[in-house]
Scaffold this active site. Structure first.
Site, short mmCIF file in Angstrom:
data_model
loop_
_atom_site.label_atom_id
_atom_site.label_comp_id
_atom_site.label_asym_id
_atom_site.label_seq_id
_atom_site.Cartn_x
_atom_site.Cartn_y
_atom_site.Cartn_z
N GLY A 290 0.81 -1.21 0.00
CA GLY A 290 0.00 0.00 0.00
C GLY A 290 0.84 1.26 0.00
CB SER A 291 -0.02 4.68 1.06
OG SER A 291 -1.18 4.76 0.24
CB THR A 292 4.34 1.70 3.50
OG1 THR A 292 4.01 0.47 2.86
CG2 THR A 292 3.54 1.84 4.77
CE LYS A 294 0.09 6.62 -2.36
NZ LYS A 294 -1.18 7.08 -1.78
#
Length: 578
Positions: A290-292, A294
Site C-alpha cells: 500500500g501507500s508505505t 510511496k
C-alpha cells in the site's frame, strides 16, 4: 682346551647361523601369505565401517554395545543483553535390542504400564522383531526412567540425549525456530546453526561438552520483543484481525531488535508451525504494502533530479485515466499538490505522475537497487521471493508507485525505507548482533544524503499534519507513513479484506529505529467509527509500541530539535513555514 669347551665353541659358532638364516626360495610365499592376511582383515574392517554408515540400525547397535554415545549438544542462544532464549538439557531415551528380549509379551506389558500412551500392539511387534535396535520412548522424564530401571528388563536400555528448551515459550518463536526430536534444527536460527558448522561437528562424532560451545548472541532485545508481541496481541483482539505482525529495526546497523508474527507457535512443540496461518508474515509472507511504498516513489523522483521538493502535480480532477484503467484518489483535495503534500495527503495520482517522470526502466532499476525485486536473504532460512509483474509497462509503474501491483516481504520494505532515512545506505537486515561500523563496511549508498533528509522531513510532516498522527508519541519526534491495500482474492481485489501497514521512524531528525506494524484483515469497530484503514489500527498499535519501547532505547526530548531539516528550510519546502 677340554673336549667340552671345544663342543661349546662349535655350538656357539653354528647356532646363530642356523636360527637366523633366511632361505630366499621360501621368503616370497611367506610374505605373500602375510600380505593376503592383512588385506582380508582390512577389507573386513572397511566393510563393517561401510555397513555402519549405511545402516542406522547397525550404527546404533554398535554404539549401544560400546557404551554411551555422543550427546549432541547445541549452543545456548541469547539476546543482545545475554538473556537466555534457548538452551539444551540432558535427558534419557529408552531403547530396546529386540533380539535380546526374552519374553516380548511380558516386556511390552511392563513398558505399557510406564508409557500408557504407547500403542500396545505396535510396541509388542517392535519387541518381537529381530532388529538390532528399536526406540521405545524419546526424552523421558526422570521418573519414567527410574520406573523402567526398576523393571530390569534384559535387552532394554537408556540412551543419553539432549533436548532443546525455550525458557520464554512462544516469545520470538519465528526467529528462534525449532529442532526436531533428534535435536536437528528445522527452522529459524536453529536451522541456521546446523547449516553453519554445528551439523559438521555432530557428523564428525566429536564429544562436545557444554562449555565447548560459546552462546550465539542474537540482535534481539528480549524486553523489546516482549513489548512488541504484547501490543500486537492486544491489537489483534481489539481490531478482530486474522493476523498481525511487527518489527523493530535499527536503521544504522541493520539489526532486528524484535520480530513477532501472530498467530505464532510453541518452539517446544513445533508441529503447529506447519499451519499456513502461523507463517512468519515478516519474512515469508509477500504482500502489497500500500501507500508505505510511496516513500520509495518520492525518494526515487527526488533522487533522479527530475522532481524537486517544490515540484507540483495536478490532482484536481481526482481521477487519472490510462487507457481503460482509472486511478482514483482515496482522499482528493481538488487542487495541485507539492511533493510534501502528495506524501501527506497520500495522493495516488501525484505518486503515479512522479513515477512516470522517472520512467518504467528507471523505476525498475531503482526498485532493484533498493532490494525490492529479489528475494531477501537473512540468517533465517525461511524467505519468499517478491511477486513482480511478468510484463511491466507504464500502468504497472503507475500502480506500483502507490503500492499496488508489487508484493514483497515486509522485511524488504523495512530494509528499503531504512536506507531512505539513514542517510541513503542500504544495509541487509541481520538477526545476529552487529555493530554500526561493521554494518557500514557492507552498506551500499543508494540515494543522496539530501534525498534522505527530504524523506525524513515528509515522514515527520505526516506525523504532524497527516495520517501518522496516532503514532506521534511526545518526546520522540516521530515520523511515519500509513499503507492500506486491498488483498487479492482469486485474482481480484477484495474491497472488504484489507492489509494495513504502518512504518514509523524515531527520531525523525536522526533516525535510529524503524517500527513496522502490519494487520491482516482488521475490522472496523465502534471506536474507529467502522473504519479499517491503516491509520485506525496499524498506526494506533505502532503508537502503543513506541510508547513502551522507545524509553528502553532512547532518552526522550521534550523540546523540538533545532533546525532538524536544514536543506528543506533552505529550499522553503512546503510545511517549513509553519
Amino acid at each position: 682346551m677340554s673336549i667340552l669347551d671345544e663342543n661349546e665353541k662349535r655350538l656357539a659358532e653354528t647356532l646363530p647361523r642356523g636360527l637366523f638364516y633366511i632361505d630366499g626360495a621360501k621368503t616370497g610365499p611367506r610374505i605373500g601369505l602375510i600380505s593376503i592376511a592383512f588385506t582380508v582383515v582390512f577389507l573386513v574392517i572397511a566393510g563393517r565401517l561401510m555397513a555402519l554408515g549405511l545402516s542406522p540400525d547397525l550404527a546404533r547397535e554398535a554404539r549401544t554395545r560400546s557404551g554411551p554415545g555422543v550427546v549432541a549438544l547445541r549452543p545456548d542462544i541469547v539476546d543482545r543483553n545475554g538473556q537466555l532464549l534457548a538452551t539444551s538439557v540432558s535427558t534419557a531415551s529408552i531403547f530396546a535390542e529386540p533380539r535380546n528380549i526374552v519374553d516380548p509379551d511380558e516386556a511390552s506389558e511392563l513398558l505399557n504400564g510406564v508409557f500408557p500412551d504407547l500403542n500396545a500392539s505396535d510396541l509388542r511387534a517392535k519387541l518381537a522383531s529381530k532388529k538390532a535396535f528399536a526406540w521405545i520412548a524419546r526424552h523421558v522424564t526422570p521418573r519414567q526412567q527410574a520406573e523402567v530401571h526398576r523393571l530390569g528388563i534384559p535387552g532394554v536400555g537408556f540412551w543419553p540425549e539432549s533436548k532443546r528448551v525455550y525458557p520464554n515459550g512462544r516469545l520470538a518463536a519465528h526467529v528462534l525456530g525449532a529442532t526436531n526430536i533428534d535435536g536437528t534444527g528445522i527452522a529459524g536460527i536453529e536451522k541456521y546453526l546446523d547449516t553453519h558448522g554445528l551439523d559438521d561437528l555432530s557428523r564428525a562424532g566429536l564429544n562436545i561438552e557444554r562449555g565447548d560451545l560459546k552462546p550465539v548472541t542474537l540482535s534481539l532485545d528480549l524486553r523489546v520483543q516482549h513489548a512488541l508481541q504484547e501490543e500486537l496481541e492486544k491489537g489483534l483482539r481489539k481490531y478482530k484481525a486474522a493476523a498481525a505482525a511487527g518489527v523493530v529495526y535499527d536503521v544504522n546497523s541493520g539489526e532486528v531488535l524484535a520480530l513477532s508474527s501472530l498467530p505464532d507457535f510453541d518452539p517446544f512443540n513445533p508441529a503447529d508451525a506447519l499451519d499456513p496461518a502461523r507463517i512468519n508474515r515478516i519474512n515469508v509472507g509477500v504482500f502489497e504494502m500500500g501507500s508505505t511504498l510511496k516513500a520509495l516513489t518520492t525518494a526515487m523522483a527526488l533522487d533522479s533530479g527530475k522532481v524537486g521538493i517544490n515540484s507540483t502535480f495536478d490532482t484536481s480532477t481526482g481521477v487519472l485515466r490510462w487507457g481503460k484503467q482509472t486511478i482514483h484518489e482515496y482522499h482528493g483535495t481538488g487542487r495541485s499538490l507539492t511533493v510534501p503534500e502528495v506524501f501527506v495527503h497520500s495522493s495516488n495520482i501525484g505518486s503515479a505522475k512522479m513515477a512516470l517522470m522517472v520512467g518504467v526502466q528507471g523505476h525498475q532499476e531503482f526498485l532493484r537497487k533498493m532490494g525490492m525485486l529479489d528475494r531477501l536473504r537473512t540468517e533465517l532460512p525461511e524467505s519468499a521471493a517478491p511477486i513482480v509483474p511478468s510484463r511491466w509497462g507504464e500502468l504497472n509503474t503507475m500502480t506500483i508507485a502507490f503500492g499496488h501491483g508489487l508484493a514483497v516481504a515486509p522485511l524488504q520494505a523495512v530494509m528499503a525505507v531504512g536506507a531512505l532515512v539513514n542517510g541513503g545506505k542500504l544495509i541487509r537486515p541481520t538477526f545476529l548482533k552487529r555493530s554500526t561500523p561493521e554494518a557500514s563496511e557492507q552498506a551500499q549508498q543508494v540515494v543522496k544524503p539530501e534525498t534522505s533528509e527530504a524523506l525524513r522531513y515528509v515522514m515527520r510532516l505526516n506525523a504532524v499534519k497527516g495520517s501518522a498522527s496516532r503514532a506521534a508519541v511526545p518526546g520522540y519526534f516521530v515520523g511515519g507513513k500509513t499503507g492500506t491495500a486491498e488483498k487479492v482474492i482469486n485474482g481480484r481485489y477484495a474491497h472488504d479484506r484489507l492489509f494495513t501497514t504502518f512504518m514509523a521512524i524515531v527520531p525523525a531528525d536522526a533516525p535510529k529505529y524503524l517500527f513496522l506494524t502490519v494487520m491482516d484483515e482488521p475490522q472496523g469497530i465502534p471506536e474507529t467509527f467502522g473504519q479499517a484503514a491503516a491509520a485506525w489500527n496499524s498506526g494506533a498499535v505502532t503508537g502503543h509500541v513506541i510508547e513502551r519501547v522507545a524509553p528502553m532505547l532512547l532518552a526522550p526530548r521534550f523540546n523540538p530539535p533545532m533546525a532538524p531539516f536544514p536543506t528543506m528550510e533552505r529550499l522553503h519546502a512546503w510545511g517549513t513555514q509553519g
